[in-house]
Design an enzyme around this catalytic site. Structure first.
Site, PDB file in Angstrom:
ATOM      1  N   SER A 147      -0.335  -0.280  -4.836  1.00 49.72           N
ATOM      2  CA  SER A 147      -1.740   0.049  -4.716  1.00 49.72           C
ATOM      3  C   SER A 147      -0.651   1.593  -4.764  1.00 49.72           C
ATOM      4  CB  SER A 147      -3.157  -0.157  -4.826  1.00 49.72           C
ATOM      5  OG  SER A 147      -4.319   0.317  -4.600  1.00 49.72           O
TER       6      SER A 147
ATOM      7  N   ASN B  82       1.023  -0.970  -0.306  1.00 47.33           N
ATOM      8  CA  ASN B  82       0.199   0.077  -0.205  1.00 47.33           C
ATOM      9  C   ASN B  82       0.915   1.448  -0.572  1.00 47.33           C
ATOM     10  OD1 ASN B  82      -2.672   1.594   0.124  1.00 47.33           O
ATOM     11  ND2 ASN B  82      -1.540   2.106   2.029  1.00 47.33           N
ATOM     12  N   GLU B  83       0.924   1.893  -1.276  1.00 55.49           N
ATOM     13  CA  GLU B  83       1.579   3.558  -1.490  1.00 55.49           C
ATOM     14  C   GLU B  83       2.353   3.294  -1.559  1.00 55.49           C
ATOM     15  OE1 GLU B  83      -2.631   5.608   0.271  1.00 55.49           O
ATOM     16  OE2 GLU B  83      -0.641   6.271   1.062  1.00 55.49           O
ATOM     17  N   ASN B  84       3.600   2.454  -1.538  1.00 56.08           N
ATOM     18  CA  ASN B  84       5.069   2.225  -0.978  1.00 56.08           C
ATOM     19  C   ASN B  84       5.695   2.573  -2.192  1.00 56.08           C
ATOM     20  OD1 ASN B  84       4.784   1.783   1.930  1.00 56.08           O
ATOM     21  ND2 ASN B  84       5.318  -0.221   1.608  1.00 56.08           N
TER      22      ASN B  84
END
Length: 799
Positions: free
Chosen positions: A455, A409-411
């Site tokens: 994502s 998530n978002e990395n």
């Protein structure tokens, strides 16, 4: 035959010189709560008062007796949270440092005191940080240095409650000759033929080494068996014409019992059972004129994903029971959700979660557990990450509801856009996990499912990771800085996160903040608002459309209603716009379905399980058929979305209506919408030129309204309506609250918890024209008291 002894009783929790009764599965916090030693961290500011628990060492103790009837005894922990040393009779069995793995220890012939001693998670994380060096993190906690539920350390919707304990079941497994160590079923469908390939791994005792064993498998009336003398076997089951598993709304969810038995001659040694489903899943990422798509295709059918993001349902996850999973996921299904994304800062959920998703037809998008941080790729973390991934891929792959693996998530976004790249100066940050290790593991173990690196992710470094034209997109600029109408400014290919905050229900606030004189900025309200400038963003969101209420009492009640109204409207603005652009946009995943404690957040279901107005709005927005009016560059478009399997001939009536309710123009329109299609039709010019007027469209029980200016600029008449309460025959504690409108009544909301804390209603926001009635069914409140019901009703009023 293998015998199993559950180790749920007889545990003690030791801290310094004190031993308390302990429950397994559980955690230190639940045991301390049961003993009355700490107060509920969800109440007031108790989170601060119990912070010391997470910084202490704790030990669980129990007595084990030796088994003499079998060749081998294993001590198995399905989950230890997190850094633990396990000893038996004073001798070390092993050490663990991963909450997300199963741990197994050979205790054959041994007895004595079993002790599981937990090192404080921060202490373990800081020790790893000293070894691998600093890495960037969105939050000031060391969550990326330990394989633990990251949101234990707090998030912008969650408290900091750093847990420890035996959080999943523990048991003794007694066995002889051999046991099933792993069964990995690869389920495929080709034409009308289903196939299950079971890759079986067995562990043998010394006496079972080289012994000829038989493995038998059965599913859907098809059987097979193989004999083998080593540690591996392959069983293949061909199933003619299996019924296909479909997401909800597309077909049924048939499930088949798959059984594997391991035998030594006529003696059954071990068995393994799961339910499986037959279906195909593809992810279409084909480039096109708009960029790069991201469309789920199930059984050859392309679909718009109607999704919600899922966080752990409790900050103390051992408290989430099978019944609670079923209730929460049923709430999702009842809101017409068909996809649940398990977010990467939480946990791989219990098997019950995925079982229920299988039954309800809820597709599961499963994140690997990395979120909002740069993760070191050196040891000791790298080996833990790979072992964790391998175990959980194999554990979850039997579930037909699982449709997508996601690396993080978002990395990837953070590396490119949040200043991480220069700060890291070449140090590892997790890219090797998302782009190399995890896709390799999925391709090897679970080749039937797609994998995406993160994502958001555009598919390659050729595009910005959060480019809305390519792959998945997280839309947070609107909530953070803009008006919700600006969701309409772009058409991402797949919106994997977006959302808007609102406070929880009033009854939830009253329980969590007892005795507090509630105001938006009262101490408890501010403590239960974890987002950066969260209240400022809430206030600005309201102020763009309404006069901003202030203070306590009626001022707080009005603020509470308006913030919940704006949340529902904001999410509606996004979903209506994006669904109307199907197939260019192929999905929305609202942040978020649920909460882990009582808090102002983006959730549709609050921390006490009460439904916000957003929940009811999701049910409308995610229905198979959606009607909406959308502003365009040169007017207004009538948009109809039909996700049903049959065409829709829509006989729509569109009215131009004055503020007091007079109809100034009426146009009937016939719109043909194909199956699984969306149509945008410009409205005739004689319906436009709205000055102190608004548009209303109606078809087949669906309604859409369009107001050309913010509410504070619209000349509303003061709302005038009557309320009566009618009993429902044969239904105790259930009434209908009937509202009769004499004027325009926009976005009327009955808040059922104001009638009784456990009351629920079947309806959210309703807009009524003069002469119309709205009927709201309320359960859990006997009434009949029209004045009390009226006091629980709010609607838009003139500024």
């Amino acid at each position: 035959m293998k015998d199993v002894t559950q180790l749920s009783d007889g545990w003690g929790l030791r801290h310094e010189d004190t031993v308390l009764p302990a429950r397994v599965p559980g955690c230190v916090h639940t045991d301390l709560l049961a003993a009355g030693i700490i107060s509920d961290p969800f109440i007031g500011a108790n989170e601060h008062d119990i912070a010391w628990v997470g910084d202490q060492a704790w030990a669980y103790t129990a007595r084990l007796t030796a088994d003499t009837a079998h060749e081998r005894t294993d001590l198995v922990f399905d989950g230890l949270d997190t850094a633990a040393e396990i000893t038996l009779d004073g001798k070390v069995l092993g050490r663990t440092r991963n909450m997300h793995r199963t741990h197994r220890f050979d205790v054959t012939g041994r007895a004595g005191e079993l002790q599981v001693r937990f090192t404080p998670a921060r202490e373990e994380a800081e020790a790893v940080r000293k070894t691998v060096g600093d890495r960037p993190n969105v939050y000031p906690e060391p969550s990326q240095y330990i394989r633990k539920m990251a949101c234990s350390f707090g998030w912008d919707w969650g408290p900091t409650v750093v847990t420890a304990g035996i959080w999943r079941p523990a048991r003794l497994e007694h066995w002889s000759t051999a046991r099933i160590a792993q069964a990995r079923p690869v389920v495929t469908v080709t034409g009308a033929q289903g196939r299950v390939e079971i890759h079986l791994t067995v562990e043998r005792t010394g006496g079972g080494a080289g012994r000829l064993l038989t493995a038998r498998a059965s599913v859907a009336g098809t059987d097979t068996e193989v004999t083998f003398a080593d540690g591996h076997a392959l069983l293949v089951l061909d199933v003619p014409e299996p019924e296909l598993w479909w997401p909800r709304g597309y077909g049924k969810q048939p499930l088949y019992d798959l059984t594997v038995a391991l035998a030594d001659g006529d003696d059954t040694l071990d068995t393994w059972r799961r339910r499986i489903g037959f279906r195909t899943i593809e992810l279409d990422r084909t480039p096109d004129a708009y960029g790069t798509g991201f469309t789920l295709v199930v059984n050859g059918v392309r679909l718009f994903a109607r999704g919600v993001n899922w966080i752990p349902d409790d900050v103390l996850p051992s408290r989430v029971t099978p019944e609670r999973y079923r209730h929460r996921l049923t709430q999702a299904a009842d809101a017409n959700v068909d996809l649940v994304r398990v977010w990467g800062g939480g946990i791989y959920e219990d098997d019950t979660f995925y079982d229920v998703c299988d039954e309800l037809g809820l597709m599961v998008w499963q994140d690997f557990l990395f979120a909002c941080s740069a993760y070191p790729e050196e040891q000791p973390l790298r080996g833990e990450v790979e072992a964790e991934a391998r175990e959980n891929v194999v554990r979850l792959m039997p579930h037909p509801s699982l449709v997508l693996w996601n690396g993080n998530n978002e990395n990837l976004w953070g590396f490119r856009d949040w200043g991480w790249e220069p700060e890291l100066a070449g140090d590892s940050w997790g890219g090797g996990y998302y782009l190399e290790l995890l896709p390799r593991v999925v391709a090897e173990l679970d080749p039937t499912r797609p994998y995406t690196a993160g994502s958001p992710w555009s598919g390659s470094w050729d595009h910005h990771p959060n480019d809305p034209a390519h792959g998945t997109h997280h839309s947070w600029e609107v909530w953070n800085r803009r008006d919700y109408a600006e969701y309409r400014d772009s058409v991402p290919r797949f919106v994997a996160e977006f959302g808007w905050q609102a406070p929880p229900a009033l009854a939830t606030l009253q329980r969590a903040l007892p005795g507090e004189d509630l105001a938006p900025d009262s101490p408890g309200m501010l403590h239960h608002q974890k987002a950066e400038d969260g209240n400022g963003k809430l206030d600005r969101g309201v102020a763009r459309h309404f006069a901003l209420p202030r203070g306590t009492g009626a001022g707080f009640d009005r603020w509470h209603y308006l913030t919940q109204l704006v949340q529902a409207r904001a999410v509606a603005a996004g979903i209506e716009h994006w669904r109307s652009h199907w197939p260019r946009c192929a999905g929305t995943v609202v942040w978020q379905l649920n909460d882990c404690w009582p808090v102002s957040s983006w959730a549709a279901v609050d921390g006490d399980g009460r439904l916000k107005p957003l929940y009811h709005e999701l049910r409308r927005l995610y229905a198979d058929r959606l009607l909406t009016l959308q502003p365009t560059a040169d007017g207004v478009a009538l948009c109809l979305v039909n996700q049903a399997a049959v065409p829709w001939r829509a006989e729509v009536t569109v009215r131009r209506t004055a503020a007091e309710g007079t109809v100034t123009a009426r146009v009937p329109l016939t719109v043909e919408v194909g199956a699984r299609d969306a149509v945008r039709t410009p409205l005739p010019a004689d319906l436009l030129g709205l000055d102190g007027e608004f548009l209303v469209a109606d078809v087949d029980g669906l309604r859409a309204v369009y107001f050309p200016v913010p509410d504070r600029e619209f000349p509303y008449a003061r709302p005038d309506f009557d309320v009566r309460v009618e009993s429902v025959p044969g239904a105790a504690d259930t009434v209908d609250v009937v509202v009769s409108a004499h004027t325009l009544v926009r976005d009327l909301l009955l808040q059922p918890d104001r009638l009784a804390p456990d009351a629920v209603s079947d309806t959210g926001l309703v807009t009524l024209l003069p002469g119309e009635e709205g009927r709201i069914r309320v359960g859990g409140w006997a009434g009949p008291d029209a004045e009390q019901a009226r006091a629980a009703i709010f609607c838009v009023e003139p500024s």
